[in-house]
Design an enzyme around this catalytic site. Structure first.
Site, PDB file in Angstrom:
ATOM      1  NE  ARG A 237     -29.309 -16.944   8.932  1.00 53.79           N
ATOM      2  CZ  ARG A 237     -30.863 -16.736   9.342  1.00 53.79           C
ATOM      3  NH1 ARG A 237     -31.545 -15.487   9.223  1.00 53.79           N
ATOM      4  NH2 ARG A 237     -31.240 -17.437  10.175  1.00 53.79           N
TER       5      ARG A 237
ATOM      6  CG  MET B  39     -14.711  -6.336  -2.825  1.00 54.75           C
ATOM      7  SD  MET B  39     -13.071  -6.361  -2.773  1.00 54.75           S
ATOM      8  CE  MET B  39     -12.500  -6.997  -1.258  1.00 54.75           C
TER       9      MET B  39
ATOM     10  N   GLY C 130      -3.841   1.401  -8.466  1.00 51.79           N
ATOM     11  CA  GLY C 130      -5.257   2.500  -8.591  1.00 51.79           C
ATOM     12  C   GLY C 130      -5.251   3.522  -8.043  1.00 51.79           C
TER      13      GLY C 130
ATOM     14  NE  ARG D  96      -7.824  -7.001  -3.550  1.00 55.10           N
ATOM     15  CZ  ARG D  96      -8.722  -5.098  -4.127  1.00 55.10           C
ATOM     16  NH1 ARG D  96     -10.027  -4.857  -2.958  1.00 55.10           N
ATOM     17  NH2 ARG D  96      -8.376  -4.583  -4.467  1.00 55.10           N
TER      18      ARG D  96
ATOM     19  CG  ASP E 231     -13.066  -1.044  -6.129  1.00 50.87           C
ATOM     20  OD1 ASP E 231     -13.632  -1.999  -5.587  1.00 50.87           O
ATOM     21  OD2 ASP E 231     -12.263  -0.582  -5.083  1.00 50.87           O
TER      22      ASP E 231
ATOM     23  NE  ARG F  45      -3.951  -2.454   0.701  1.00 46.53           N
ATOM     24  CZ  ARG F  45      -5.184  -2.474  -0.151  1.00 46.53           C
ATOM     25  NH1 ARG F  45      -5.418  -0.846  -0.797  1.00 46.53           N
ATOM     26  NH2 ARG F  45      -5.593  -3.188   0.019  1.00 46.53           N
TER      27      ARG F  45
END
Lengths: 341, 341, 341, 341
Positions: free
Chosen positions: A266, A169, A102, A275, A127, A72
């Site tokens: 549920r 996601m 990203g 991913r 995404d 990251r």
């Protein structure tokens, strides 16, 4: 030419396909040299790299993950590291850097580009929320995995006569929810772009049962939130281990709908499975084209740009434009799906 | 409004998704009535139809095939049937006809449209060769099936130390060959748009073996043909049962390469498996959007048009434009793939 | 002969294949009549049924769910209903009842069989925990789905340098965990049959990181529990909506391992996706064979029995034997997997 | 202990899983050393080998093909090589050889075993025709691939109103045809064990059309042949390139049925795609268990044996017994399928 490539941010099907394509185009067609930085920006900041020749990328086209590792990005960390990055680029004789990542990665790329480093970005996110490109690789795979899960969940929801709230996601945008929901014929789709009204959702689902149906499937993006005042909603709650996402919207919606409809409801949280793993053919082709065009851009000196899909063409757009805003689901797409709240 | 829908031509994943979408949009949102003609144009010519309500399309979104049946269109037959079609449309009180089909179907649609019938076409072909739209539904599924097969064939080719010549669909264009070949990392791709030179192909494949590799995968579109004078080539030959396609290019290439390279070479013909079964999520979304927009076009009176994808938008293009020419693979796409002959 | 068939309990891939097979064998080969009771035992108790001819089962072989509907059996309810069941059987002229279900269903079947009703059971459970048969249909599909998910999760775990704790189904037995864990190469497998020691698990996972690996996958059955005194463990805890399973073992393990290893650890709960959708070829063949042999048993008057797979043969075992105890994972299987705690 | 492992014969999903399992069990649990011979028996005869440690088998569990390479065994060649094999075994200090292969390989293994070499065989064949074991790994994957293809072909056959004759692998036995045919609901299955009568097949398929159905699927094993005098049949014919299999039974059946039924009939030859690529979870588990038990057998000195599945247990059977005869489909299995001619 000497090209450095790195992958940064979360896992995304197609990363290896880009790496392979960069190496093929650069080495075979241009006679370039390619090196890979390990673990994203860390590799650049610490000059941790390895050579990437044809053998190094043999057989990786269809593999999930990234052979270069990832991490990251911490923008602040990177800001302090601009000088180090510049020095390593000079020392290693790098003529172009191709970071694949990203939003965070591309912002970092822009920062370095503004500081004068020769950068061509490749957008990556399951995404699909990066502006400037019709679509990003990884998205098609994520939608495919979610749709396959929804196909399976439908028969179970029907057999058990339940409402299933399936969380997919999408922290900020509803692309995966919209496409997988449309593809699987979900009965309601809840996206972050439109805070939902719990009364309305209850009514939509309730109407199905009144019409004699015995189950319902609601697809909800993880970042969806209720309209203010709509329902009690635990935000950012953390469980005993400090994991935020366990206050999950699907769980809260299931509880609320069960109470209101007097039907079993549920939650199902698809999670990380969206991913990783082998990319679809669509994503492999897109990733391969992005890699190819990134090398071309480098050779043309088109720095500060990012590869993008527009219609059927790969073009270049300024990094600045790409990171300016998130690409959200436009209103007209809701109407088409007919079940977006 | 009263809408008639029909499916015509070969099987294509996503047909049912379009039918379902037309019914949902028309019935639920516009309060229209929808009827389905059986077996394509035949149903219209013989007024053979059935009502399509929500129950009739429940659960068909992910099903391959078409619940309405299909048949190959005979243009001449249809030309003679214009009056009958007109009469049935009047008698049944049809305000719009939505034919879903490929090149032949859309040509017929144009004919009827020119004769004054209210038509909105929906393009369909796994071959992706219809002009005016970025892509057609069915193509993504076909490419996915071919790619999955290629992934499997690679390990076998390697274990057996062979050249595999894999024939995919595409009589006139190389779209499936190009995309599945890129997605699977084929070592050579042969498309109809570029007659191949057998010497060149032999050299490309031979170079791999010289470099120490033990296998090669060649993807060839069924419509590929050698450059004039390049090699003896059995064209349009028929076997003892009169089936033309058994003169298959893959078989001929395998024989030729085996002789020239002194390596085992085997043809694999993927065949019909590429055009049936469950559509991918991508194709389901595209098909659903096409159906939705076809109904909108009907309500706006935009007849003589066809739905089309342009970038991320669904638009309308004149039928005339769509059937004017085939959409072939453009030259710049060959370069990207790097292995198109 | 007149045969009544019903499906009871949770969803399980292959139910429709059994129904279809019963109808094919009975109607085509024996000239029998078949009726289906709706929603499991409820249909029998309330004489809610419908005829099942060849058309009724056309195209359902590969469909998930059950065209007859299902419901959870309440043994007490059934006990009180024995007389009603007997009366309906007499009134409807039923010569044999074929209930398809899991442990609860088969216990109910035994109860009715002991009361003199003509019953041939067909065992069904994705958990594979029914004694007397090598395997049950549904299990292979569940393992397949879990394995595919694990394949995808591996690349993500590696990219993110994390421990993933993947919770699969199995309240009382570890069959799905064992097989999917072996198939995907999990680094530790935790099953209900062996309460785990958290120190041992920490050590096993920790050793991987010490050896330079960057990720680990732990597969845990939902019913797994720590050895007494091993770690604080929230049992049967309910969330605000009263859903027990949210005290999930994966979540607790992730929290504990993260703390102890100082590595990111995340839970992934595969959930319902394991029990729905299209059955694998293996499950379709097994389900078809079970249906066929259940009809044979009915014609032979072999009541009070259940179909079972032994090696490659389908045999009959007494219902009494099947419901006596759960089939747990035997010790020697742990050794083979090498990573079962 | 020093163990040599090799893979021989055609590609088969699960080979790498066996290799990995042998190394894991031998190296980790027993502290053994393992070497791999390259390209099957050739590697043993030429002492061409490489060390196999844990790193060498990392990540190969789910990969198709074999990391050791393979080659077809020439029994005569091997017979002459017994002395060389013995010498290499002595020189390399090999205590046990684990050959993984099909009928030919196991016959060779028996030959060497009879000559005193320490051999534990592991049976491998997608055809499932090796006696002594309930099933072999690779078979489940092949059946799965064929079934998936049949699922897709069904919708196309229906849309096009055709008879599709789908040729699956099986030169001598009909296991793949039987299981994939049952799993996909084929309307007729033709196996080598029962020479077919073309009149009977025509009648079976014709009856479907008379009953108003619009398509039919016939699954035929490549080795199927007509009953003597039943129809003109081109046997062992070779095409212009000398490839025998192009006289394919599916092609001949399609031609014959088209003529007799006056319905379009088309052959589809699935081919190599059935024998490559990622193994199913079932095959990975079976392959892993075989590898584990082969190492155990080596440590127990149980030479001249082969691993086998019996029910849920892995046992050992004499190589002599395994190669004595092919395991054909037993008669009672035809009845269950109901559509085997």
């Amino acid at each position: 030419m000497r090209i450095g490539v790195l992958t940064s941010g979360g896992d995304c099907p197609g990363l290896n396909a880009v790496i392979r394509s960069v190496v093929h185009r650069a080495v075979v067609d241009h006679g370039d040299e390619v090196i890979g930085f390990r673990d994203g920006w860390r590799g650049l900041l610490e000059a941790d790299h390895r050579p990437l020749d044809l053998d190094a990328v043999a057989g990786i086209l269809a593999l999930g993950g990234t052979v270069l590792g990832s991490s990251r990005v911490q923008p602040a960390q990177l800001r302090d590291g601009v000088e180090r990055a510049r020095r390593h680029v000079a020392e290693l004789g790098i003529d172009a850097i191709i970071p694949i990542g990203g939003e965070g990665t591309l912002k970092a790329a822009r920062l370095l580009s503004d500081a004068g480093l020769p950068i061509v970005g490749v957008p990556k996110t399951i995404d699909n929320d990066i502006a400037g490109t019709d679509v990003t690789f990884g998205f098609d795979t994520a939608v495919g995995v979610a749709t396959e899960a929804l196909d399976r969940l439908k028969t179970t929801a029907e057999s058990h006569q339940r409402v299933l709230i399936v969380e997919v996601m999408g922290r900020h945008t509803g692309w995966i929810a919209l496409h997988s929901g449309m593809a699987a014929g979900a009965h309601a789709i809840v996206v972050p772009e439109r805070p939902f009204d719990i009364d309305e959702l209850t009514e939509v689902v309730g109407r199905r049962f009144e019409a004699g149906k015995r189950f319902a499937i609601v697809v909800v993006a993880e970042g969806a939130k209720p309209r203010e005042g709509s329902m009690a909603f635990e935000v950012g709650g953390t469980d005993v281990y400090g994991h935020e996402r366990f206050a999950g919207v699907a769980r809260q919606l299931a509880g609320e709908l069960e109470k209101r409809l007097d039907k079993e409801a549920r939650p199902v949280i698809l999670g990380h499975v969206q991913r990783g793993g082998t990319p679809t053919a669509y994503d492999r082709v897109l990733a391969t084209r992005f890699g190819w065009h990134a090398v071309e851009a480098a050779h043309e000196g088109a720095f500060g740009m990012m590869t993008a899909l527009r219609g059927t063409d790969i073009t270049l757009v300024p990094l600045a434009e790409a990171v300016e805003r998130l690409k959200t689901v436009p209103h007209e797409r809701y109407a088409e799906a007919e079940c977006v709240l």
